[in-house]
Scaffold this motif. Sequence first.
Motif, PDB file in Angstrom:
ATOM      1  N   THR A 202      41.902  41.987  35.872  1.00  0.00           N
ATOM      2  CA  THR A 202      41.261  42.030  37.193  1.00  0.00           C
ATOM      3  C   THR A 202      41.983  41.136  38.189  1.00  0.00           C
ATOM      4  OG1 THR A 202      39.133  42.479  36.120  1.00  0.00           O
ATOM      5  CG2 THR A 202      39.074  41.730  38.402  1.00  0.00           C
ATOM      6  N   THR A 203      42.290  39.905  37.791  1.00  0.00           N
ATOM      7  CA  THR A 203      42.963  38.989  38.719  1.00  0.00           C
ATOM      8  C   THR A 203      44.401  39.436  38.984  1.00  0.00           C
ATOM      9  OG1 THR A 203      43.402  37.511  36.828  1.00  0.00           O
ATOM     10  CG2 THR A 203      41.526  36.979  38.239  1.00  0.00           C
ATOM     11  N   GLN A 204      45.020  40.114  38.023  1.00  0.00           N
ATOM     12  CA  GLN A 204      46.344  40.667  38.280  1.00  0.00           C
ATOM     13  C   GLN A 204      46.290  41.720  39.383  1.00  0.00           C
ATOM     14  OE1 GLN A 204      48.125  42.540  34.896  1.00  0.00           O
ATOM     15  NE2 GLN A 204      50.063  42.946  35.935  1.00  0.00           N
ATOM     16  N   LYS A 205      45.257  42.595  39.300  1.00  0.00           N
ATOM     17  CA  LYS A 205      45.084  43.610  40.344  1.00  0.00           C
ATOM     18  C   LYS A 205      44.771  42.959  41.706  1.00  0.00           C
ATOM     19  CE  LYS A 205      45.229  47.954  38.622  1.00  0.00           C
ATOM     20  NZ  LYS A 205      44.013  48.667  38.219  1.00  0.00           N
ATOM     21  N   LEU A 206      44.136  41.786  41.669  1.00  0.00           N
ATOM     22  CA  LEU A 206      43.844  41.043  42.895  1.00  0.00           C
ATOM     23  C   LEU A 206      45.057  40.245  43.381  1.00  0.00           C
ATOM     24  CD1 LEU A 206      40.248  39.783  42.003  1.00  0.00           C
ATOM     25  CD2 LEU A 206      40.832  41.356  43.876  1.00  0.00           C
ATOM     26  N   GLU A 207      46.201  40.430  42.688  1.00  0.00           N
ATOM     27  CA  GLU A 207      47.466  39.773  43.027  1.00  0.00           C
ATOM     28  C   GLU A 207      47.374  38.251  42.895  1.00  0.00           C
ATOM     29  OE1 GLU A 207      48.810  41.253  46.794  1.00  0.00           O
ATOM     30  OE2 GLU A 207      49.007  43.310  46.058  1.00  0.00           O
ATOM     31  N   GLN A 208      46.626  37.814  41.876  1.00  0.00           N
ATOM     32  CA  GLN A 208      46.523  36.387  41.556  1.00  0.00           C
ATOM     33  C   GLN A 208      47.247  36.162  40.220  1.00  0.00           C
ATOM     34  OE1 GLN A 208      42.296  35.679  41.553  1.00  0.00           O
ATOM     35  NE2 GLN A 208      42.056  36.250  43.705  1.00  0.00           N
ATOM     36  N   SER A 209      48.562  36.236  40.265  1.00  0.00           N
ATOM     37  CA  SER A 209      49.359  36.304  39.029  1.00  0.00           C
ATOM     38  C   SER A 209      49.237  35.056  38.169  1.00  0.00           C
ATOM     39  CB  SER A 209      50.829  36.560  39.375  1.00  0.00           C
ATOM     40  OG  SER A 209      50.981  37.818  39.983  1.00  0.00           O
ATOM     41  N   ASP A 210      49.209  33.880  38.792  1.00  0.00           N
ATOM     42  CA  ASP A 210      49.114  32.650  38.008  1.00  0.00           C
ATOM     43  C   ASP A 210      47.792  32.589  37.250  1.00  0.00           C
ATOM     44  OD1 ASP A 210      51.597  31.856  38.840  1.00  0.00           O
ATOM     45  OD2 ASP A 210      50.870  30.513  40.418  1.00  0.00           O
ATOM     46  N   LYS A 211      46.726  32.950  37.949  1.00  0.00           N
ATOM     47  CA  LYS A 211      45.414  32.966  37.304  1.00  0.00           C
ATOM     48  C   LYS A 211      45.386  34.011  36.192  1.00  0.00           C
ATOM     49  CE  LYS A 211      41.703  32.503  39.904  1.00  0.00           C
ATOM     50  NZ  LYS A 211      40.531  32.831  40.795  1.00  0.00           N
ATOM     51  N   ALA A 212      45.949  35.184  36.439  1.00  0.00           N
ATOM     52  CA  ALA A 212      45.981  36.243  35.429  1.00  0.00           C
ATOM     53  C   ALA A 212      46.727  35.775  34.189  1.00  0.00           C
ATOM     54  CB  ALA A 212      46.644  37.495  36.005  1.00  0.00           C
ATOM     55  N   ARG A 213      47.864  35.101  34.385  1.00  0.00           N
ATOM     56  CA  ARG A 213      48.642  34.626  33.236  1.00  0.00           C
ATOM     57  C   ARG A 213      47.821  33.658  32.382  1.00  0.00           C
ATOM     58  NH1 ARG A 213      54.611  33.657  32.625  1.00  0.00           N
ATOM     59  NH2 ARG A 213      54.807  32.385  30.749  1.00  0.00           N
ATOM     60  N   ARG A 214      47.102  32.749  33.044  1.00  0.00           N
ATOM     61  CA  ARG A 214      46.277  31.799  32.284  1.00  0.00           C
ATOM     62  C   ARG A 214      45.202  32.533  31.483  1.00  0.00           C
ATOM     63  NH1 ARG A 214      46.637  28.918  37.143  1.00  0.00           N
ATOM     64  NH2 ARG A 214      44.499  29.422  37.729  1.00  0.00           N
ATOM     65  N   HIS A 215      44.578  33.533  32.088  1.00  0.00           N
ATOM     66  CA  HIS A 215      43.547  34.292  31.375  1.00  0.00           C
ATOM     67  C   HIS A 215      44.141  35.026  30.174  1.00  0.00           C
ATOM     68  CE1 HIS A 215      40.541  33.302  34.234  1.00  0.00           C
ATOM     69  NE2 HIS A 215      40.922  34.130  35.198  1.00  0.00           N
ATOM     70  N   PHE A 216      45.300  35.658  30.360  1.00  0.00           N
ATOM     71  CA  PHE A 216      45.929  36.378  29.247  1.00  0.00           C
ATOM     72  C   PHE A 216      46.329  35.407  28.134  1.00  0.00           C
ATOM     73  CE2 PHE A 216      47.244  39.840  32.410  1.00  0.00           C
ATOM     74  CZ  PHE A 216      46.324  40.758  31.919  1.00  0.00           C
ATOM     75  N   GLU A 217      46.804  34.220  28.496  1.00  0.00           N
ATOM     76  CA  GLU A 217      47.190  33.242  27.474  1.00  0.00           C
ATOM     77  C   GLU A 217      45.978  32.769  26.675  1.00  0.00           C
ATOM     78  OE1 GLU A 217      49.328  30.412  29.839  1.00  0.00           O
ATOM     79  OE2 GLU A 217      51.259  31.447  29.574  1.00  0.00           O
ATOM     80  N   GLU A 218      44.842  32.583  27.364  1.00  0.00           N
ATOM     81  CA  GLU A 218      43.596  32.223  26.662  1.00  0.00           C
ATOM     82  C   GLU A 218      43.204  33.344  25.700  1.00  0.00           C
ATOM     83  OE1 GLU A 218      41.713  29.509  26.831  1.00  0.00           O
ATOM     84  OE2 GLU A 218      41.677  28.655  28.846  1.00  0.00           O
ATOM     85  N   ALA A 219      43.289  34.581  26.164  1.00  0.00           N
ATOM     86  CA  ALA A 219      42.944  35.720  25.317  1.00  0.00           C
ATOM     87  C   ALA A 219      43.882  35.808  24.125  1.00  0.00           C
ATOM     88  CB  ALA A 219      43.000  37.015  26.127  1.00  0.00           C
ATOM     89  N   LEU A 220      45.179  35.591  24.366  1.00  0.00           N
ATOM     90  CA  LEU A 220      46.164  35.717  23.285  1.00  0.00           C
ATOM     91  C   LEU A 220      45.916  34.697  22.181  1.00  0.00           C
ATOM     92  CD1 LEU A 220      48.672  37.206  22.274  1.00  0.00           C
ATOM     93  CD2 LEU A 220      50.069  35.527  23.504  1.00  0.00           C
ATOM     94  N   GLU A 221      45.537  33.489  22.566  1.00  0.00           N
ATOM     95  CA  GLU A 221      45.236  32.468  21.560  1.00  0.00           C
ATOM     96  C   GLU A 221      44.098  32.927  20.642  1.00  0.00           C
ATOM     97  OE1 GLU A 221      43.721  27.807  21.291  1.00  0.00           O
ATOM     98  OE2 GLU A 221      44.581  28.576  23.170  1.00  0.00           O
TER      99      GLU A 221
END
Length: 241
Positions: A202-221
């Motif tokens: 969702t945040t990637q679609k909102l063009e908030q790439s830094d926030k999106a990366r942090r969310h994906f990293e949390e999910a990946l862990e």
Amino acid sequence: WLDALAARHDNFRAALEWAVDRGEVETALRLGAALWRFWQMRGNLREGLDRLRTVLDVPEADGHPELLAAALEAAGGIAYWMGNRDAESYYDESLRIRRELGEPAPIAEALYNRSFTSIFLRGKDRREFERARELLEESLAIFRGVDDERGIAKALWGLGDLLYEAGELEDAERYIVEALDMHRRQGDRFGMAWDFFLLGLTTQKLEQSDKARRHFEEALELVSEARDTSGIPLVLAGLAS
């Protein structure tokens, strides 16, 4: 628990085959329903669906409606993850049985499950999105009515997912954050993993790439910790994009 099931998988296979061969209907239905999430997370989708179809064909399964509904939900779950349209018929039949039995929380669960086939297996038909929204809102209302916090969090996540797919990104983020707060309080790491993943999208679609990366990293862990073979590639794809 996933590791414990993996270590004993051959035993469960043997027990399930024995139950089917002997006509031990309750045991077959219980095992099939209980194992589906393990099969999905550890990459046994085709085997899981084949085994569940065998279980559902056991004579006299209709005589155990509550267990049958759970096994149908299990088959629907695996079929959904395979992109198999049989998911819809499995979920429809489970919902029909749940409504006949009349227990609120299982009805809400069946409504939640059925919503996903309307979201993903019907293309981008707006009527299907509206159908999915009706199912999820009914599910959420029932879960709230019985004060089922795990159910409430799931239904909130489902609404966030639906709104993401519909392009209503700010509203989607609001629902997902609410679901994440509840999953954190519950210590539900599975739920948190998918919250973070959906927040990343969702945040990637909102063009908030830094926030999106942090969310994906949390999910990946979280999905890596569980060795979730369905979740890991989805999260990696999110990070790659």
